[in-house]
Design an enzyme around this catalytic site. Structure first.
Site, short mmCIF file in Angstrom:
data_model
loop_
_atom_site.label_atom_id
_atom_site.label_comp_id
_atom_site.label_asym_id
_atom_site.label_seq_id
_atom_site.Cartn_x
_atom_site.Cartn_y
_atom_site.Cartn_z
N THR A 1 -1.86 5.43 2.33
CA THR A 1 -3.05 4.58 2.22
C THR A 1 -3.08 3.64 3.42
O THR A 1 -2.10 2.97 3.72
CB THR A 1 -3.03 3.75 0.92
OG1 THR A 1 -2.98 4.63 -0.20
CG2 THR A 1 -4.27 2.87 0.83
N LEU B 1 0.85 -1.18 0.00
CA LEU B 1 0.00 0.00 0.00
C LEU B 1 0.89 1.24 0.00
O LEU B 1 1.99 1.22 0.56
CB LEU B 1 -0.91 0.03 1.24
CG LEU B 1 -1.89 -1.14 1.41
CD1 LEU B 1 -2.63 -1.01 2.74
CD2 LEU B 1 -2.89 -1.18 0.25
N ASP B 2 0.40 2.31 -0.62
CA ASP B 2 1.13 3.57 -0.58
C ASP B 2 1.28 4.03 0.87
O ASP B 2 0.48 3.68 1.74
CB ASP B 2 0.39 4.65 -1.38
CG ASP B 2 0.30 4.33 -2.86
OD1 ASP B 2 1.18 3.61 -3.36
OD2 ASP B 2 -0.64 4.82 -3.50
N ARG B 3 2.28 4.84 1.09
CA ARG B 3 2.58 5.34 2.44
C ARG B 3 1.34 5.88 3.15
O ARG B 3 1.10 5.58 4.33
CB ARG B 3 3.65 6.43 2.34
CG ARG B 3 4.05 7.07 3.66
CD ARG B 3 4.79 8.38 3.42
NE ARG B 3 3.95 9.37 2.75
CZ ARG B 3 4.35 10.11 1.71
NH1 ARG B 3 5.56 9.99 1.23
NH2 ARG B 3 3.52 10.99 1.17
#
Length: 349
Positions: free
Chosen positions: A146, A142-144
């Protein structure tokens, strides 16, 4: 879950600027980049024209995003030495994997590094149990900024099985996003486009017909598809379970042109659920931007940094659920992370 790649012509339409707008041509409007990118005298477009590279349909990163993203990255790095998972963060665990609810503003690697301590502390709490640290692997990233469901496997064998499941599109994913933009006229929509990294490294939306074409740097345009449904607008609506999500086969956008956004239109708060078929980097964020409903706090893709007197330290995107067959038992499982506070607030008028 997989979607058919070939649909009857009656069910598919190609996206043109008229799709999202109903105002007359004479009415002043702006594109997402304010000016057709192909006419801008930039070195990037000149190079693309010379070498016949496809032209991205979404705009370059806003200038404001550089400093804000740097500050957010530094903040996340400073948190890494202090972060630790607690049992409250665990969604599910068995002898083969552990599923956690990743917080916003924390890197995936930081979460992974904190798992051994969590497992060790759990083993110590059981009298006479010796802690053995397994071979931990991230099954999904997951993105930082998210938050939400992350699967961490406890062996190479299980990791390989899950990698194959994700690659073969046998994992169904849902996300919740809080967006700012004009309230959409659709209840459900599916967006199909190209996805790639432009000359200067930014991820961009490309035309669906550009899939397979070469990009600067040696990569190629790849396909991406996301289905969306509106949950609430300005707090009015009702929460639906992920299992109730239904793709609208009659409302499929095949992207071939830049989108046109009316910059003067009223801005609403929109809570949407997204189900990505592919798993491209920043896919949901890019498609929200293309639809004119950028995610709140997502400065990289034109999301508002400040809204109604409040500034946001990250984008509001949450990995709500993962549905798949258990890699060892074969039993269908659904992993869900609790909704973050911003999602619950979005359901209140």
């Amino acid at each position: 879950m997989s979607f058919p790649l070939i649909l009857q012509p009656a069910n598919v339409f190609f996206f043109t600027p008229k799709t999202l707008t109903s105002f007359p041509k004479a009415l002043s409007s702006i594109t997402m980049s304010d000016q057709p990118e192909s006419t801008k005298p930039t070195s990037q477009n000149a190079l693309q024209a010379t070498q016949n590279y496809p032209v991205p349909l979404s705009p370059p990163l806003p200038p404001i995003s550089k400093n804000i993203e740097l500050a957010r990255a530094m903040s996340a790095s400073s948190k890494s030495s202090l972060f630790s998972l607690s049992r409250d963060d665990v969604v599910y665990e068995d002898q083969w994997l552990i599923v956690v609810n990743k917080p916003q503003g924390i890197y995936c690697e930081t979460v992974l590094e904190s798992v051994p301590k969590l497992l060790f502390d759990s083993a110590e709490s059981v009298a006479g149990t010796e802690a053995i640290v397994p071979e931990l692997h991230l099954a999904n990233r997951l993105d930082r900024d998210t938050s939400g469901v992350m699967i961490i496997t406890k062996s190479h064998k299980v990791a390989a099985k899950l990698v194959k499941a994700f690659t073969d599109h046998k994992v169904s994913k849902t996300y919740i996003a809080r967006c700012i933009g004009s309230a959409p006229k659709w209840e459900r929509i599916t967006v199909r486009s190209g996805h790639g990294r432009s000359k200067f490294g930014a991820w961009r939306v490309y035309a669906a017909s550009d899939v397979g074409r070469a990009l600067p740097g040696g990569s190629v345009v790849r396909d991406m598809e996301t289905s969306f449904e509106v949950i609430s607008i300005n707090g009015h609506g009702s929460f639906k379970e992920p299992s109730e999500f239904r793709k609208d086969e009659d409302n499929i956008v095949v992207v071939e042109e830049k989108s046109v956004i009316d910059g003067d239109a009223k801005k609403d708060e929109i809570l949407v659920r997204a189900r990505p078929r592919s798993g491209r980097t920043h896919q949901i964020r890019l498609h929200c931007q293309y639809l004119g409903i950028s995610i709140r706090g997502d400065v990289k893709y034109e999301g508002v940094y400040e809204w109604k007197g409040t500034t946001y330290e990250g984008h509001e995107l949450h990995a709500e659920s993962l549905s798949l067959e258990h890699p060892i038992t074969g039993i269908p499982v659904l992993f869900r992370a609790p909704l973050p506070s911003w999602a619950s607030q979005a359901l209140q008028p």
